[in-house]
Design a protein around this motif. Structure first.
Motif, PDB file in Angstrom:
ATOM      1  N   TYR A  41     -24.444 -40.916  26.029  1.00  0.00           N
ATOM      2  CA  TYR A  41     -24.582 -39.545  25.816  1.00  0.00           C
ATOM      3  C   TYR A  41     -23.507 -38.852  24.949  1.00  0.00           C
ATOM      4  O   TYR A  41     -23.254 -38.206  24.027  1.00  0.00           O
ATOM      5  CB  TYR A  41     -24.603 -38.925  27.141  1.00  0.00           C
ATOM      6  CG  TYR A  41     -25.123 -37.376  26.883  1.00  0.00           C
ATOM      7  CD1 TYR A  41     -26.340 -36.947  26.706  1.00  0.00           C
ATOM      8  CD2 TYR A  41     -24.167 -36.616  27.012  1.00  0.00           C
ATOM      9  CE1 TYR A  41     -26.736 -35.596  26.560  1.00  0.00           C
ATOM     10  CE2 TYR A  41     -24.272 -35.032  26.776  1.00  0.00           C
ATOM     11  CZ  TYR A  41     -25.615 -34.570  26.611  1.00  0.00           C
ATOM     12  OH  TYR A  41     -25.867 -33.273  26.592  1.00  0.00           O
ATOM     13  N   ARG A  42     -22.122 -39.321  25.409  1.00  0.00           N
ATOM     14  CA  ARG A  42     -21.099 -38.684  25.012  1.00  0.00           C
ATOM     15  C   ARG A  42     -20.715 -39.242  23.694  1.00  0.00           C
ATOM     16  O   ARG A  42     -19.994 -38.399  22.942  1.00  0.00           O
ATOM     17  CB  ARG A  42     -19.688 -38.943  26.004  1.00  0.00           C
ATOM     18  CG  ARG A  42     -19.576 -38.220  27.259  1.00  0.00           C
ATOM     19  CD  ARG A  42     -18.633 -38.428  28.043  1.00  0.00           C
ATOM     20  NE  ARG A  42     -18.456 -37.632  29.084  1.00  0.00           N
ATOM     21  CZ  ARG A  42     -17.659 -37.280  29.727  1.00  0.00           C
ATOM     22  NH1 ARG A  42     -16.481 -37.752  29.406  1.00  0.00           N
ATOM     23  NH2 ARG A  42     -17.761 -36.568  30.910  1.00  0.00           N
ATOM     24  N   LEU A  53     -26.700 -32.494  31.734  1.00  0.00           N
ATOM     25  CA  LEU A  53     -25.419 -33.088  31.427  1.00  0.00           C
ATOM     26  C   LEU A  53     -24.664 -32.273  30.325  1.00  0.00           C
ATOM     27  O   LEU A  53     -23.308 -31.982  30.493  1.00  0.00           O
ATOM     28  CB  LEU A  53     -25.283 -34.795  31.010  1.00  0.00           C
ATOM     29  CG  LEU A  53     -24.170 -35.543  30.801  1.00  0.00           C
ATOM     30  CD1 LEU A  53     -23.384 -35.403  32.041  1.00  0.00           C
ATOM     31  CD2 LEU A  53     -24.401 -36.732  30.519  1.00  0.00           C
ATOM     32  N   ALA A  54     -25.201 -31.830  29.459  1.00  0.00           N
ATOM     33  CA  ALA A  54     -24.619 -30.753  28.373  1.00  0.00           C
ATOM     34  C   ALA A  54     -23.994 -29.666  29.351  1.00  0.00           C
ATOM     35  O   ALA A  54     -22.727 -29.354  28.969  1.00  0.00           O
ATOM     36  CB  ALA A  54     -25.560 -30.305  27.346  1.00  0.00           C
ATOM     37  N   GLU A  55     -24.696 -29.086  30.272  1.00  0.00           N
ATOM     38  CA  GLU A  55     -24.062 -28.015  30.976  1.00  0.00           C
ATOM     39  C   GLU A  55     -22.837 -28.414  31.778  1.00  0.00           C
ATOM     40  O   GLU A  55     -21.733 -27.870  31.697  1.00  0.00           O
ATOM     41  CB  GLU A  55     -25.117 -27.246  32.011  1.00  0.00           C
ATOM     42  CG  GLU A  55     -26.332 -26.722  30.996  1.00  0.00           C
ATOM     43  CD  GLU A  55     -27.403 -26.567  32.049  1.00  0.00           C
ATOM     44  OE1 GLU A  55     -27.294 -26.678  33.115  1.00  0.00           O
ATOM     45  OE2 GLU A  55     -28.563 -26.255  31.458  1.00  0.00           O
ATOM     46  N   ARG A  56     -22.771 -29.407  32.352  1.00  0.00           N
ATOM     47  CA  ARG A  56     -21.834 -30.193  33.309  1.00  0.00           C
ATOM     48  C   ARG A  56     -20.530 -30.369  32.283  1.00  0.00           C
ATOM     49  O   ARG A  56     -19.381 -30.063  32.632  1.00  0.00           O
ATOM     50  CB  ARG A  56     -22.307 -31.468  33.887  1.00  0.00           C
ATOM     51  CG  ARG A  56     -21.394 -32.182  34.715  1.00  0.00           C
ATOM     52  CD  ARG A  56     -21.464 -31.497  35.928  1.00  0.00           C
ATOM     53  NE  ARG A  56     -20.096 -32.283  36.688  1.00  0.00           N
ATOM     54  CZ  ARG A  56     -20.210 -32.759  37.727  1.00  0.00           C
ATOM     55  NH1 ARG A  56     -21.279 -32.926  38.271  1.00  0.00           N
ATOM     56  NH2 ARG A  56     -19.181 -33.464  38.189  1.00  0.00           N
ATOM     57  N   LEU A  57     -20.822 -31.042  31.378  1.00  0.00           N
ATOM     58  CA  LEU A  57     -19.854 -31.230  30.470  1.00  0.00           C
ATOM     59  C   LEU A  57     -19.264 -30.137  29.777  1.00  0.00           C
ATOM     60  O   LEU A  57     -17.626 -30.019  29.565  1.00  0.00           O
ATOM     61  CB  LEU A  57     -20.048 -32.218  29.121  1.00  0.00           C
ATOM     62  CG  LEU A  57     -20.557 -33.853  29.631  1.00  0.00           C
ATOM     63  CD1 LEU A  57     -21.015 -34.458  28.325  1.00  0.00           C
ATOM     64  CD2 LEU A  57     -19.463 -34.525  30.376  1.00  0.00           C
ATOM     65  N   ALA A  58     -19.879 -28.990  29.445  1.00  0.00           N
ATOM     66  CA  ALA A  58     -19.264 -27.705  28.909  1.00  0.00           C
ATOM     67  C   ALA A  58     -18.589 -27.207  29.899  1.00  0.00           C
ATOM     68  O   ALA A  58     -17.253 -26.579  29.660  1.00  0.00           O
ATOM     69  CB  ALA A  58     -20.424 -26.885  28.546  1.00  0.00           C
ATOM     70  N   ASP A 106     -16.946 -28.560  32.607  1.00  0.00           N
ATOM     71  CA  ASP A 106     -15.710 -29.612  32.606  1.00  0.00           C
ATOM     72  C   ASP A 106     -14.845 -29.129  31.566  1.00  0.00           C
ATOM     73  O   ASP A 106     -13.526 -28.996  31.905  1.00  0.00           O
ATOM     74  CB  ASP A 106     -16.016 -30.899  32.661  1.00  0.00           C
ATOM     75  CG  ASP A 106     -16.868 -31.293  34.165  1.00  0.00           C
ATOM     76  OD1 ASP A 106     -16.871 -30.674  34.879  1.00  0.00           O
ATOM     77  OD2 ASP A 106     -17.322 -32.697  33.749  1.00  0.00           O
ATOM     78  N   GLU A 107     -15.233 -28.986  30.362  1.00  0.00           N
ATOM     79  CA  GLU A 107     -14.196 -28.592  29.467  1.00  0.00           C
ATOM     80  C   GLU A 107     -13.692 -27.263  29.476  1.00  0.00           C
ATOM     81  O   GLU A 107     -12.538 -27.057  29.095  1.00  0.00           O
ATOM     82  CB  GLU A 107     -14.852 -28.962  28.025  1.00  0.00           C
ATOM     83  CG  GLU A 107     -15.374 -30.369  27.552  1.00  0.00           C
ATOM     84  CD  GLU A 107     -15.878 -30.624  26.206  1.00  0.00           C
ATOM     85  OE1 GLU A 107     -16.382 -29.322  25.719  1.00  0.00           O
ATOM     86  OE2 GLU A 107     -16.635 -31.546  26.098  1.00  0.00           O
ATOM     87  N   ARG A 118     -23.889 -42.177  30.465  1.00  0.00           N
ATOM     88  CA  ARG A 118     -23.213 -41.289  30.169  1.00  0.00           C
ATOM     89  C   ARG A 118     -22.222 -41.408  28.817  1.00  0.00           C
ATOM     90  O   ARG A 118     -22.094 -40.693  28.046  1.00  0.00           O
ATOM     91  CB  ARG A 118     -22.308 -40.992  31.300  1.00  0.00           C
ATOM     92  CG  ARG A 118     -21.326 -39.699  31.139  1.00  0.00           C
ATOM     93  CD  ARG A 118     -20.780 -39.369  32.584  1.00  0.00           C
ATOM     94  NE  ARG A 118     -21.808 -38.816  33.405  1.00  0.00           N
ATOM     95  CZ  ARG A 118     -21.369 -37.615  34.156  1.00  0.00           C
ATOM     96  NH1 ARG A 118     -20.273 -37.071  34.044  1.00  0.00           N
ATOM     97  NH2 ARG A 118     -22.518 -37.087  34.833  1.00  0.00           N
ATOM     98  N   THR A 119     -21.759 -42.594  28.565  1.00  0.00           N
ATOM     99  CA  THR A 119     -21.058 -43.253  27.588  1.00  0.00           C
ATOM    100  C   THR A 119     -22.063 -42.982  26.494  1.00  0.00           C
ATOM    101  O   THR A 119     -21.465 -42.483  25.055  1.00  0.00           O
ATOM    102  CB  THR A 119     -20.833 -44.699  27.623  1.00  0.00           C
ATOM    103  OG1 THR A 119     -19.909 -44.649  28.886  1.00  0.00           O
ATOM    104  CG2 THR A 119     -19.685 -44.948  26.500  1.00  0.00           C
TER     105      THR A 119
END
Length: 123
Positions: free
Chosen positions: A90-91, A105-110, A112-113, A87-88
């Motif tokens: 990736y980010r 993960l892109a969908e999940r991070l979007a 979350d933001e 994850r690190t």
């Protein structure tokens, strides 16, 4: 010492050592952190477990308990560490996202933001 038991232990230890060597080669040769994590997490864990199993067959019984604790510790920490490192990477942009088949993960991070919860509702 017991002949057949020694042979089994030697085969386990040599196989474990081979997996550890393949892990080192994989970490050096694979192109990105995600591929390297697979080598480091899966092959290295299997190699260490085989080495410890072979060692358990050779040491007196009173030394088996600490070896079993090492096995449990390996199985409990390596997946968590792999997840955190992945994850690190990736980010921080260390992952070539074009090579990913699915990018959940892109969908999940979007989400979350934007303040949404994982189920699509606002949090």
């Amino acid at each position: 010492m017991n002949g057949p038991l020694d042979v089994v232990a030697a085969v386990l230890m040599l196989t474990g050592a081979a997996f550890c060597l393949l892990t080192a080669v994989g970490v050096l040769r694979f192109p990105d952190p995600i591929c390297r994590l697979h080598a480091a997490a899966k092959a290295q864990t299997l190699g260490v477990l085989l080495l410890l199993l072979g060692t358990c067959l050779q040491v007196p019984g009173r030394h088996v308990t600490p070896l079993v604790l090492v096995v449990v510790f390996q199985l409990a920490t390596v997946p968590v560490l792999g997840q955190v490192i992945g994850r690190t990477a990736y980010r921080t942009g260390g992952v070539h996202r074009g090579g990913l088949v699915m990018d959940e993960l892109a969908e999940r991070l979007a989400a979350d933001e934007s303040g949404e919860r994982g189920d699509g509702r606002r949090g």
